[in-house]
Design an enzyme around this catalytic site. Sequence first.
Site, PDB file in Angstrom:
ATOM      1  N   SER A 125       0.833  -1.210   0.000  1.00 25.83           N
ATOM      2  CA  SER A 125       0.000   0.000   0.000  1.00 25.83           C
ATOM      3  C   SER A 125       0.863   1.254   0.000  1.00 25.83           C
ATOM      4  O   SER A 125       1.956   1.275   0.558  1.00 25.83           O
ATOM      5  CB  SER A 125      -0.876  -0.020   1.263  1.00 25.83           C
ATOM      6  OG  SER A 125      -1.488   1.247   1.454  1.00 25.83           O
ATOM      7  N   TYR A 150      -1.561  -0.945  10.963  1.00 22.41           N
ATOM      8  CA  TYR A 150      -1.870  -1.506   9.631  1.00 22.41           C
ATOM      9  C   TYR A 150      -0.750  -1.142   8.652  1.00 22.41           C
ATOM     10  O   TYR A 150      -0.172  -2.022   8.008  1.00 22.41           O
ATOM     11  CB  TYR A 150      -3.214  -0.981   9.091  1.00 22.41           C
ATOM     12  CG  TYR A 150      -3.324  -1.176   7.605  1.00 22.41           C
ATOM     13  CD1 TYR A 150      -3.114  -0.112   6.733  1.00 22.41           C
ATOM     14  CD2 TYR A 150      -3.573  -2.433   7.068  1.00 22.41           C
ATOM     15  CE1 TYR A 150      -3.164  -0.292   5.360  1.00 22.41           C
ATOM     16  CE2 TYR A 150      -3.628  -2.626   5.693  1.00 22.41           C
ATOM     17  CZ  TYR A 150      -3.415  -1.548   4.846  1.00 22.41           C
ATOM     18  OH  TYR A 150      -3.442  -1.737   3.487  1.00 22.41           O
ATOM     19  N   LYS A 154       2.424  -3.492   6.576  1.00 21.41           N
ATOM     20  CA  LYS A 154       2.784  -3.490   5.148  1.00 21.41           C
ATOM     21  C   LYS A 154       4.287  -3.220   5.002  1.00 21.41           C
ATOM     22  O   LYS A 154       4.966  -3.846   4.185  1.00 21.41           O
ATOM     23  CB  LYS A 154       1.970  -2.440   4.385  1.00 21.41           C
ATOM     24  CG  LYS A 154       0.489  -2.761   4.278  1.00 21.41           C
ATOM     25  CD  LYS A 154       0.250  -4.130   3.607  1.00 21.41           C
ATOM     26  CE  LYS A 154      -1.221  -4.467   3.539  1.00 21.41           C
ATOM     27  NZ  LYS A 154      -1.448  -5.831   2.989  1.00 21.41           N
TER      28      LYS A 154
HETATM   29  C1  WQD Z   1      -9.740   9.291   1.234  1.00 25.75           C
HETATM   30  C2  WQD Z   1      -9.989  10.772   1.478  1.00 25.75           C
HETATM   31  C3  WQD Z   1     -10.331  11.338   3.777  1.00 25.75           C
HETATM   32  C4  WQD Z   1     -14.095   9.201   4.276  1.00 25.75           C
HETATM   33  C5  WQD Z   1      -7.066   4.312   3.116  1.00 25.75           C
HETATM   34  C6  WQD Z   1      -5.973   3.555   3.781  1.00 25.75           C
HETATM   35  C7  WQD Z   1      -4.992   3.083   2.749  1.00 25.75           C
HETATM   36  C8  WQD Z   1      -5.717   2.299   1.693  1.00 25.75           C
HETATM   37  C9  WQD Z   1      -6.847   3.136   1.075  1.00 25.75           C
HETATM   38  C10 WQD Z   1      -5.574  -0.050   2.218  1.00 25.75           C
HETATM   39  C11 WQD Z   1      -9.263  11.284   2.711  1.00 25.75           C
HETATM   40  C12 WQD Z   1     -11.584  11.616   2.950  1.00 25.75           C
HETATM   41  C13 WQD Z   1     -12.929   9.713   3.733  1.00 25.75           C
HETATM   42  C14 WQD Z   1     -15.148  10.076   4.648  1.00 25.75           C
HETATM   43  C15 WQD Z   1     -13.827  11.936   3.906  1.00 25.75           C
HETATM   44  N1  WQD Z   1      -6.270   1.108   2.229  1.00 25.75           N
HETATM   45  N2  WQD Z   1     -12.809  11.056   3.549  1.00 25.75           N
HETATM   46  N3  WQD Z   1     -14.974  11.417   4.442  1.00 25.75           N
HETATM   47  O1  WQD Z   1      -7.360   7.263   4.026  1.00 25.75           O
HETATM   48  O2  WQD Z   1      -6.570   7.723   1.637  1.00 25.75           O
HETATM   49  O3  WQD Z   1      -6.514   5.433   2.497  1.00 25.75           O
HETATM   50  O4  WQD Z   1      -7.709   3.525   2.157  1.00 25.75           O
HETATM   51  O5  WQD Z   1      -4.503  -0.242   1.719  1.00 25.75           O
HETATM   52  O6  WQD Z   1      -4.057   2.263   3.393  1.00 25.75           O
HETATM   53  O7  WQD Z   1      -5.316   4.431   4.646  1.00 25.75           O
HETATM   54  O8  WQD Z   1      -8.703   6.474   2.007  1.00 25.75           O
HETATM   55  O9  WQD Z   1     -11.090   6.584   1.432  1.00 25.75           O
HETATM   56  O10 WQD Z   1     -10.428   6.638   3.898  1.00 25.75           O
HETATM   57  O11 WQD Z   1      -9.993   8.620   2.467  1.00 25.75           O
HETATM   58  O12 WQD Z   1     -13.705  13.160   3.760  1.00 25.75           O
HETATM   59  O13 WQD Z   1     -16.242   9.671   5.147  1.00 25.75           O
HETATM   60  O14 WQD Z   1     -11.372  10.970   1.718  1.00 25.75           O
HETATM   61  O15 WQD Z   1     -10.122  12.404   4.706  1.00 25.75           O
HETATM   62  O16 WQD Z   1      -8.829  12.605   2.463  1.00 25.75           O
HETATM   63  P1  WQD Z   1      -7.255   6.834   2.602  1.00 25.75           P
HETATM   64  P2  WQD Z   1     -10.125   7.026   2.483  1.00 25.75           P
END
Ligand code: WQD
Length: 339
Positions: A125, A150, A154
């Site tokens: 990741s 997590y 990785k």
């Molecule tokens: C994306 C953006 C949030 C939810 C995670 C893991 C990463 C990988 C992918 C496994 C961010 C914003 C989110 C919400 C929001 N997983 N957001 N409201 O955090 O980039 O990555 O998933 O490998 O390891 O960390 O993905 O989809 O949670 O967030 O505003 O209800 O959307 O702040 O900027 P992230 P995400």
Amino acid sequence: MKILVTGGLGFIGSHTVVELQNKGFEVVIIDDLSNSSQEVLGRITSITGKEPVFEKMDLREKGKVTDFFKRHQDVQGVIHFAASKAVGESVDMPLHYYENNINTLVYILQELTQKEKVGFIFSSSCTVYGQADTMPITEDAPVKPAESPYGNTKQIGEEIIRDTCKVTSGLNAISLRYFNPMGAHPSAAIGELPIGVPQNLVPFITQTGVGLREQLSVFGDDYPTSDGTCIRDYIHVVDLAKAHVVALERLLEGKNKENYEVFNVGTGTGSTVLEVIKSFEKVSGKKLNYKIVDRRAGDITTAYADTTRANNILGWKAESTLDEAMKSAWDWELKVRNK
Ligand code: WQD
């Protein structure tokens, strides 16, 4: 040629099984069903017309892992998805994450090091980079102290594979560092099935769009970006699945230059949260109910991939646009809710 896919009934795993079968591989799936459903097996079959062999198994049981490889000595490649992957949960349950994500990797590698020649693809990741200093992020960007157990699993996982490959000539491995997977198979037969309240942005958006959630909370609009919201590299899960097949074929055909390689798997384009919301509104024709709230702890401002190595060395490139990926996510949500 027989390929083992661990976690093969999960979101990315199931899409990868479809692409492997499309390329003529014989697939055996191991899954413990802790974050997936056995129904996915029939859905995969409905897409490809071929039912993968499925064994329900907890890979934390070393004896079971050894027994599996005794019964399937003709496995020539392994794609290892099986792991716990919720960032927030990992902070609360570190030992569950270290046991489930690290012990299982060690047990599988201990079997693979007994084989003459085998290809191994590891689901890694972009989280290993933390907040990288420069964009786009290259594979040479420094791995920073993980922001969560997590993410640490990785980083540790990659190091275990690297160290094992150094002393095991028959083991050829590739770590694929995913950016932000989203979307669903165009058939809408498989897709993302988050259990409970989605932590990730895209499933929360589509569940809000379909009325399952009241309102999306946008975690902060005071970041140093074009519109103040965070930037990520959203990649269609089918493009991501295809990258696994290309990487596996690279190893099986002996095209790898080293016996351990790392590739970023993203589109190379960053999108802000508000741009993702706009994409949803465009493809669905619906206005999304959202509000700006405080930042989420642990979020980084920006992450999008430099895909030069994946494009030029691996020979893979993401094909779908954000809108196409979002359309597939929306179609899947409508299908799941029988709308
Ligand atoms: C994306 C953006 C949030 C939810 C995670 C893991 C990463 C990988 C992918 C496994 C961010 C914003 C989110 C919400 C929001 N997983 N957001 N409201 O955090 O980039 O990555 O998933 O490998 O390891 O960390 O993905 O989809 O949670 O967030 O505003 O209800 O959307 O702040 O900027 P992230 P995400």
